[in-house]
Design a protein around this motif. Structure first.
Motif, PDB file in Angstrom:
ATOM      1  N   THR A  82      23.339  33.896  44.804  1.00  0.00           N
ATOM      2  CA  THR A  82      23.230  32.787  46.070  1.00  0.00           C
ATOM      3  C   THR A  82      24.792  32.470  46.368  1.00  0.00           C
ATOM      4  OG1 THR A  82      23.073  31.194  44.500  1.00  0.00           O
ATOM      5  CG2 THR A  82      20.879  32.023  45.666  1.00  0.00           C
ATOM      6  N   ASP A  83      25.830  32.499  45.525  1.00  0.00           N
ATOM      7  CA  ASP A  83      27.012  32.044  45.819  1.00  0.00           C
ATOM      8  C   ASP A  83      27.668  32.747  47.080  1.00  0.00           C
ATOM      9  OD1 ASP A  83      26.775  30.130  44.124  1.00  0.00           O
ATOM     10  OD2 ASP A  83      28.177  30.794  42.174  1.00  0.00           O
ATOM     11  N   LYS A  84      27.605  34.012  46.981  1.00  0.00           N
ATOM     12  CA  LYS A  84      28.471  34.918  47.873  1.00  0.00           C
ATOM     13  C   LYS A  84      27.582  35.705  48.576  1.00  0.00           C
ATOM     14  CE  LYS A  84      31.924  35.281  44.183  1.00  0.00           C
ATOM     15  NZ  LYS A  84      32.707  35.975  43.581  1.00  0.00           N
ATOM     16  N   PRO A  85      27.071  35.284  49.689  1.00  0.00           N
ATOM     17  CA  PRO A  85      26.087  36.016  50.529  1.00  0.00           C
ATOM     18  C   PRO A  85      27.071  37.108  51.292  1.00  0.00           C
ATOM     19  CG  PRO A  85      26.732  33.715  51.544  1.00  0.00           C
ATOM     20  CD  PRO A  85      27.146  33.658  50.337  1.00  0.00           C
ATOM     21  N   ILE A  86      26.350  38.310  51.516  1.00  0.00           N
ATOM     22  CA  ILE A  86      27.258  39.450  51.957  1.00  0.00           C
ATOM     23  C   ILE A  86      26.847  39.277  53.547  1.00  0.00           C
ATOM     24  CG2 ILE A  86      27.420  41.974  52.088  1.00  0.00           C
ATOM     25  CD1 ILE A  86      26.043  41.927  49.177  1.00  0.00           C
ATOM     26  N   LYS A  87      27.825  39.187  54.526  1.00  0.00           N
ATOM     27  CA  LYS A  87      27.845  39.482  55.695  1.00  0.00           C
ATOM     28  C   LYS A  87      28.690  40.642  56.385  1.00  0.00           C
ATOM     29  CE  LYS A  87      28.303  34.372  56.388  1.00  0.00           C
ATOM     30  NZ  LYS A  87      29.100  33.404  56.990  1.00  0.00           N
TER      31      LYS A  87
END
Length: 104
Positions: A82-87
């Motif tokens: 959850t820390d680094k959502p991929i966009k």
């Protein structure tokens, strides 16, 4: 050797004591006094009561250690997700995975 998760050796959890080899302490492994029915029963009962008291505590402590470590691992895993959502942006290359592929 103590295991990281249970903070004890499997031997300690079964026998409620650490292992000591006779070679290390240089003592005889057999009793020097004659074994009679009376002292055998007394020794056996004493050891049984000792095991009942100490093993239950060690098992509970081990279960608590395992639960704490599993919660830490779960938290660490969830933080990574959850820390680094991929966009994605238009034009980014991505790998598509089809779970249902027809057999050829």
């Amino acid at each position: 050797m103590k295991q990281d998760t249970i903070q004890a050796t499997p031997f300690e959890l079964v026998y409620s004591r650490t292992t000591i080899l006779p070679v290390v302490i240089k003592v005889r492994t057999y009793s020097t006094e004659p074994i009679t029915e009376k002292n055998f029963q007394r020794t056996l009962l004493r050891r049984t009561y000792d095991l009942m008291e100490t093993l239950e505590n060690k098992w509970q402590k081990t279960a608590n250690n395992i639960q704490k470590l599993q919660e830490k691992q779960k938290e660490r895993h969830n933080n990574q997700l959850t820390d680094k959502p991929i966009k994605f942006r238009i034009g980014d290359k991505v790998l598509l995975h089809h779970t249902k592929v027809e057999k050829q």
